[in-house]
Scaffold this motif. Structure first.
Motif, mmCIF file in Angstrom:
data_model
loop_
_atom_site.group_PDB
_atom_site.id
_atom_site.type_symbol
_atom_site.label_atom_id
_atom_site.label_comp_id
_atom_site.label_asym_id
_atom_site.label_seq_id
_atom_site.Cartn_x
_atom_site.Cartn_y
_atom_site.Cartn_z
ATOM 1 N N LYS A 1 0.857 -1.194 0.000
ATOM 2 C CA LYS A 1 0.000 0.000 0.000
ATOM 3 C C LYS A 1 0.889 1.239 0.000
ATOM 4 O O LYS A 1 1.825 1.349 0.778
ATOM 5 C CB LYS A 1 -0.893 0.037 1.248
ATOM 6 C CG LYS A 1 -1.946 -1.057 1.304
ATOM 7 C CD LYS A 1 -3.191 -0.641 0.577
ATOM 8 C CE LYS A 1 -4.357 -1.554 0.813
ATOM 9 N NZ LYS A 1 -4.384 -2.757 0.021
ATOM 10 N N ALA A 2 0.564 2.145 -0.887
ATOM 11 C CA ALA A 2 1.200 3.457 -0.921
ATOM 12 C C ALA A 2 0.089 4.429 -1.264
ATOM 13 O O ALA A 2 -0.314 4.553 -2.416
ATOM 14 C CB ALA A 2 2.312 3.502 -1.953
ATOM 15 N N LEU A 3 -0.464 5.069 -0.247
ATOM 16 C CA LEU A 3 -1.614 5.939 -0.471
ATOM 17 C C LEU A 3 -1.737 6.965 0.639
ATOM 18 O O LEU A 3 -1.092 6.854 1.676
ATOM 19 C CB LEU A 3 -2.899 5.102 -0.556
ATOM 20 C CG LEU A 3 -3.241 4.223 0.651
ATOM 21 C CD1 LEU A 3 -4.198 4.925 1.587
ATOM 22 C CD2 LEU A 3 -3.871 2.930 0.164
ATOM 23 N N THR A 4 -2.575 7.932 0.390
ATOM 24 C CA THR A 4 -2.912 8.937 1.392
ATOM 25 C C THR A 4 -4.419 8.952 1.526
ATOM 26 O O THR A 4 -5.136 8.917 0.526
ATOM 27 C CB THR A 4 -2.410 10.327 0.954
ATOM 28 O OG1 THR A 4 -0.991 10.264 0.794
ATOM 29 C CG2 THR A 4 -2.749 11.388 1.984
ATOM 30 N N PHE A 5 -4.904 8.959 2.766
ATOM 31 C CA PHE A 5 -6.345 9.070 2.988
ATOM 32 C C PHE A 5 -6.592 10.108 4.061
ATOM 33 O O PHE A 5 -5.682 10.486 4.792
ATOM 34 C CB PHE A 5 -6.955 7.706 3.350
ATOM 35 C CG PHE A 5 -6.500 7.118 4.656
ATOM 36 C CD1 PHE A 5 -7.198 7.352 5.829
ATOM 37 C CD2 PHE A 5 -5.366 6.316 4.711
ATOM 38 C CE1 PHE A 5 -6.782 6.792 7.032
ATOM 39 C CE2 PHE A 5 -4.939 5.755 5.909
ATOM 40 C CZ PHE A 5 -5.657 5.998 7.064
ATOM 41 N N GLN A 6 -7.834 10.589 4.117
ATOM 42 C CA GLN A 6 -8.110 11.610 5.120
ATOM 43 C C GLN A 6 -9.481 11.433 5.751
ATOM 44 O O GLN A 6 -10.397 10.884 5.155
ATOM 45 C CB GLN A 6 -7.906 13.002 4.551
ATOM 46 C CG GLN A 6 -9.015 13.653 3.848
ATOM 47 C CD GLN A 6 -8.556 14.952 3.190
ATOM 48 O OE1 GLN A 6 -7.395 15.322 3.176
ATOM 49 N NE2 GLN A 6 -9.494 15.641 2.595
ATOM 50 N N LEU A 7 -9.557 11.907 6.990
ATOM 51 C CA LEU A 7 -10.798 11.970 7.755
ATOM 52 C C LEU A 7 -11.043 13.446 8.015
ATOM 53 O O LEU A 7 -10.114 14.183 8.340
ATOM 54 C CB LEU A 7 -10.661 11.202 9.071
ATOM 55 C CG LEU A 7 -10.262 9.724 8.954
ATOM 56 C CD1 LEU A 7 -10.099 9.115 10.334
ATOM 57 C CD2 LEU A 7 -11.286 8.946 8.159
ATOM 58 N N GLN A 8 -12.298 13.864 7.884
ATOM 59 C CA GLN A 8 -12.584 15.293 7.973
ATOM 60 C C GLN A 8 -14.044 15.552 8.307
ATOM 61 O O GLN A 8 -14.866 14.649 8.277
ATOM 62 C CB GLN A 8 -12.267 15.944 6.631
ATOM 63 C CG GLN A 8 -13.204 15.451 5.524
ATOM 64 C CD GLN A 8 -12.875 16.032 4.171
ATOM 65 O OE1 GLN A 8 -11.940 15.574 3.537
ATOM 66 N NE2 GLN A 8 -13.669 17.012 3.737
ATOM 67 N N THR A 9 -14.329 16.813 8.609
ATOM 68 C CA THR A 9 -15.718 17.248 8.702
ATOM 69 C C THR A 9 -16.158 17.635 7.292
ATOM 70 O O THR A 9 -15.330 17.924 6.425
ATOM 71 C CB THR A 9 -15.860 18.472 9.640
ATOM 72 O OG1 THR A 9 -14.962 19.495 9.211
ATOM 73 C CG2 THR A 9 -15.574 18.103 11.091
ATOM 74 N N ALA A 10 -17.459 17.628 7.050
ATOM 75 C CA ALA A 10 -17.994 17.928 5.711
ATOM 76 C C ALA A 10 -17.551 19.306 5.226
ATOM 77 O O ALA A 10 -17.284 19.503 4.038
ATOM 78 C CB ALA A 10 -19.509 17.811 5.715
ATOM 79 N N ARG B 1 4.677 1.952 6.676
ATOM 80 C CA ARG B 1 4.676 2.924 7.769
ATOM 81 C C ARG B 1 3.529 3.901 7.549
ATOM 82 O O ARG B 1 3.080 4.111 6.427
ATOM 83 C CB ARG B 1 5.996 3.711 7.810
ATOM 84 C CG ARG B 1 7.201 2.887 8.202
ATOM 85 C CD ARG B 1 7.175 2.588 9.702
ATOM 86 N NE ARG B 1 8.376 1.958 10.161
ATOM 87 C CZ ARG B 1 8.520 0.647 10.328
ATOM 88 N NH1 ARG B 1 7.543 -0.176 10.030
ATOM 89 N NH2 ARG B 1 9.641 0.158 10.791
ATOM 90 N N VAL B 2 3.097 4.514 8.639
ATOM 91 C CA VAL B 2 2.031 5.513 8.569
ATOM 92 C C VAL B 2 2.564 6.817 9.135
ATOM 93 O O VAL B 2 3.267 6.824 10.151
ATOM 94 C CB VAL B 2 0.791 5.068 9.382
ATOM 95 C CG1 VAL B 2 -0.279 6.153 9.374
ATOM 96 C CG2 VAL B 2 0.230 3.768 8.836
ATOM 97 N N ARG B 3 2.243 7.904 8.461
ATOM 98 C CA ARG B 3 2.532 9.254 8.946
ATOM 99 C C ARG B 3 1.211 9.996 9.018
ATOM 100 O O ARG B 3 0.351 9.829 8.156
ATOM 101 C CB ARG B 3 3.455 9.960 7.953
ATOM 102 C CG ARG B 3 4.774 10.330 8.531
ATOM 103 C CD ARG B 3 5.682 11.032 7.557
ATOM 104 N NE ARG B 3 5.015 12.167 6.927
ATOM 105 C CZ ARG B 3 5.211 12.530 5.671
ATOM 106 N NH1 ARG B 3 6.022 11.858 4.884
ATOM 107 N NH2 ARG B 3 4.595 13.568 5.168
#
Length: 124
Positions: A31-40, A54-56
């Motif tokens: 896996k090589a990706l970026t994901f995000q959690l956010q408010t609308a 690894r995760v950053r």
């Protein structure tokens, strides 16, 4: 404020697990990706970078994440991520349109599966 702290703490747990938990590391393989959690509204957002098992974790939004989970507001996001039955809470949120998924839904399922490795270890 609680939601912002929860997103930060989630990042910390993932960073630690990516260093110390072989099962978690296995989930990050290939896996090589970026994901995000956010408010609308995007006022609260944190993105997570997965690279070389690894995760950053970084505050703020990123352009073109592999997937993003947007909660209607911070209180709802906090409640959903703290729910006893997270899967049910997510499904209801998506049905009610209180949670919006952007990007690859298969990766959202991967992320939800990943979080099961983040539970604190029982001291025995």
């Amino acid at each position: 404020m609680k939601f912002r702290f929860l997103l930060w703490a989630l990042g910390l747990l993932m960073v630690r697990a990516s260093r110390n938990n072989p099962e978690f590391q296995q989930q990050l393989a290939d896996k090589a990706l970026t994901f995000q959690l956010q408010t609308a509204d995007g006022k609260i957002a944190r993105h997570y970078i997965v690279h070389e098992q690894r995760v950053r974790s970084v505050a703020g939004m990123v352009e073109a994440p592999a997937f993003a989970i947007a909660f209607k507001d911070a209180a709802y996001g906090f409640a959903t991520l703290q729910a006893t039955n997270k899967q049910l809470a997510f499904m209801q949120g998506i049905q009610n349109k209180d949670i919006q998924i952007k990007g690859n839904p298969a990766l959202v399922i991967w992320f939800q599966d990943l979080t099961r490795y983040l539970k604190p270890r029982k001291k025995g």
